[in-house]
Enzyme design. Sequence first.
Site, short mmCIF file in Angstrom:
data_model
loop_
_atom_site.label_atom_id
_atom_site.label_comp_id
_atom_site.label_asym_id
_atom_site.label_seq_id
_atom_site.Cartn_x
_atom_site.Cartn_y
_atom_site.Cartn_z
N ARG A 221 0.86 -1.18 0.00
CA ARG A 221 0.00 0.00 0.00
C ARG A 221 0.90 1.23 0.00
NH1 ARG A 221 -4.16 -0.74 4.89
NH2 ARG A 221 -4.92 1.28 4.16
N HIS A 222 0.34 2.37 -0.37
CA HIS A 222 1.05 3.65 -0.27
C HIS A 222 1.42 3.90 1.19
CE1 HIS A 222 -2.67 4.98 1.56
NE2 HIS A 222 -3.28 4.30 0.60
N ASN A 228 -5.58 8.65 6.06
CA ASN A 228 -5.42 7.48 6.93
C ASN A 228 -5.38 7.94 8.38
OD1 ASN A 228 -3.20 5.93 4.58
ND2 ASN A 228 -5.29 5.30 5.02
N ARG A 276 -1.24 9.66 -3.32
CA ARG A 276 -0.53 8.96 -2.25
C ARG A 276 0.35 7.81 -2.77
NH1 ARG A 276 -6.07 8.35 -1.98
NH2 ARG A 276 -7.03 6.33 -1.47
N GLU A 296 -8.06 3.14 -5.88
CA GLU A 296 -8.75 2.45 -4.78
C GLU A 296 -10.23 2.26 -5.10
OE1 GLU A 296 -8.83 0.36 -2.83
OE2 GLU A 296 -8.52 0.90 -0.74
N HIS A 362 -3.52 0.22 -3.15
CA HIS A 362 -4.43 0.56 -2.05
C HIS A 362 -5.00 -0.72 -1.46
CE1 HIS A 362 -4.59 4.74 -3.61
NE2 HIS A 362 -4.41 4.12 -4.77
O1 F6P Z 1 -8.94 3.11 4.62
C1 F6P Z 1 -8.16 3.08 3.49
C2 F6P Z 1 -8.90 2.51 2.29
O2 F6P Z 1 -7.97 2.35 1.25
C3 F6P Z 1 -10.10 3.34 1.79
O3 F6P Z 1 -9.79 4.35 0.89
C4 F6P Z 1 -10.99 2.27 1.18
O4 F6P Z 1 -12.32 2.70 1.03
C5 F6P Z 1 -10.81 1.16 2.19
O5 F6P Z 1 -9.45 1.21 2.61
C6 F6P Z 1 -11.12 -0.21 1.62
O6 F6P Z 1 -11.16 -1.13 2.68
P1 F6P Z 1 -12.55 -1.72 3.17
O7 F6P Z 1 -13.09 -2.45 1.97
O8 F6P Z 1 -12.17 -2.64 4.30
O9 F6P Z 1 -13.47 -0.61 3.58
#
Ligand code: F6P
Length: 425
Positions: A221-222, A228, A276, A296, A362
Amino acid sequence: MHKGDHSRVVLAMVGLPARGKSYIARKVARYLSWLGHKTRVFNVGSYRRAHVGSHQPNEFFNPDNEAGRNALRDLAMMALEDMFAWFDDGGDVGIYDATNSTGSRRRMVEERCREKGIPLVFIESICNDPAVIDANVRETKLSMPDYAGVDAVEAVSDFRARIAHYERVYEPLDDHDGSYIKIIDVGQKVVLNRMQGYLPGRLVPLLINLHIAPRPIWLTRHGESAFNVLAIIGGDADLSPHGEEYARQLATFVRGRERDLPVRETMTVWTSTLRRTIQTALPLSAKPVAFRALDEIDAGVCDGMTYEQIREQMPDVYAARKADKFRYRYPRGESYEDVIQRLDPMIIQLERQRAPVLLIGHQAVLRALYAYLMDRPPSECPRLEIPLHTVIELTPTAYGCKEERFVLPPGLDTDHDKERPSNRL
Ligand code: F6P
């Protein structure tokens, strides 16, 4: 797979032993399962080992040996019928992994598929390069139960004799064989004959890009972003100071790993189009290759919110995603299922790369890619652990990937957003 797309097909492998049939069968199974098709490999070799024992000398495979010939035919039929029973239970793609090296055997498979009303496509692997065959024998055959406890030299010579028995009666696919894909010398040349249907066509990009050159794939990941820190999802924030430190650590780490590789090939750095990931790549590469497909998961109307805010302000969205995180599509956004479909071309790109790849992505996108590379059921994707500030090194092997994880800086779990209960949707 998109709802309602339950196209059924039998993919029957063809070729001499040690031509990579099982490698291709497993790769295709992994790819189609990841895309949502219920896929299973029926390997006749495993039936032989289970029913007549694994220690059969090469004479067993001599076509002049009637008892051996009958036993092999019965085992092939057993696997075929098990495959049809599995189709009756709702299977989509059955991969029939046998040599199917004579026209008469293929007519039999064709006949049964016609009776069952399931389209059939043969996939033949022809390999004329002795070095590739030899490497295949050593890497995959010597470790088979067939040769457990047998001296390596003796095992190789027995396996060569086994191949020779098949060579005497081998009839490569020709135009009478209907629909087929012929792969010659690990994708150097590919012949398509009477291709029909959506699914077999979808395999072609994968099959023409297969290769067996070893190289690592680094997934990360970044570095930590300003969002975050605030537990906000989505957006296009810059790195936090912690995140910038990770970017520097990552550059040092990856350069070190690269130096240790047996084969020197210049690494490619891939990012998404979001700031990022590009900032994380900066200490390594001023111009990484940025793919929109690596962006993402699109959280739609929830982009820019925290999980807590979603729970309070959009309880229905929160509950529905929690109930089925894999299929749930954010309003005006995406589901994990959608993310997998858009990552399909990235998998083909990854497969074709011969140089090491550092992919800076991501959380959701890396979960989806990791599920493919490590052959995990796609439905498990939303809960796979892909923490911040961790490099996942995956090295493709004969039938999967070897995995090692490195937390940077070593010994420090810097994954801030993992700590927060609010991140557990
Ligand atoms: O929290 C970081 C992130 O990359 C968000 O931008 C994204 O919506 C999420 O993680 C995805 O993870 P999850 O599917 O568990 O919500």
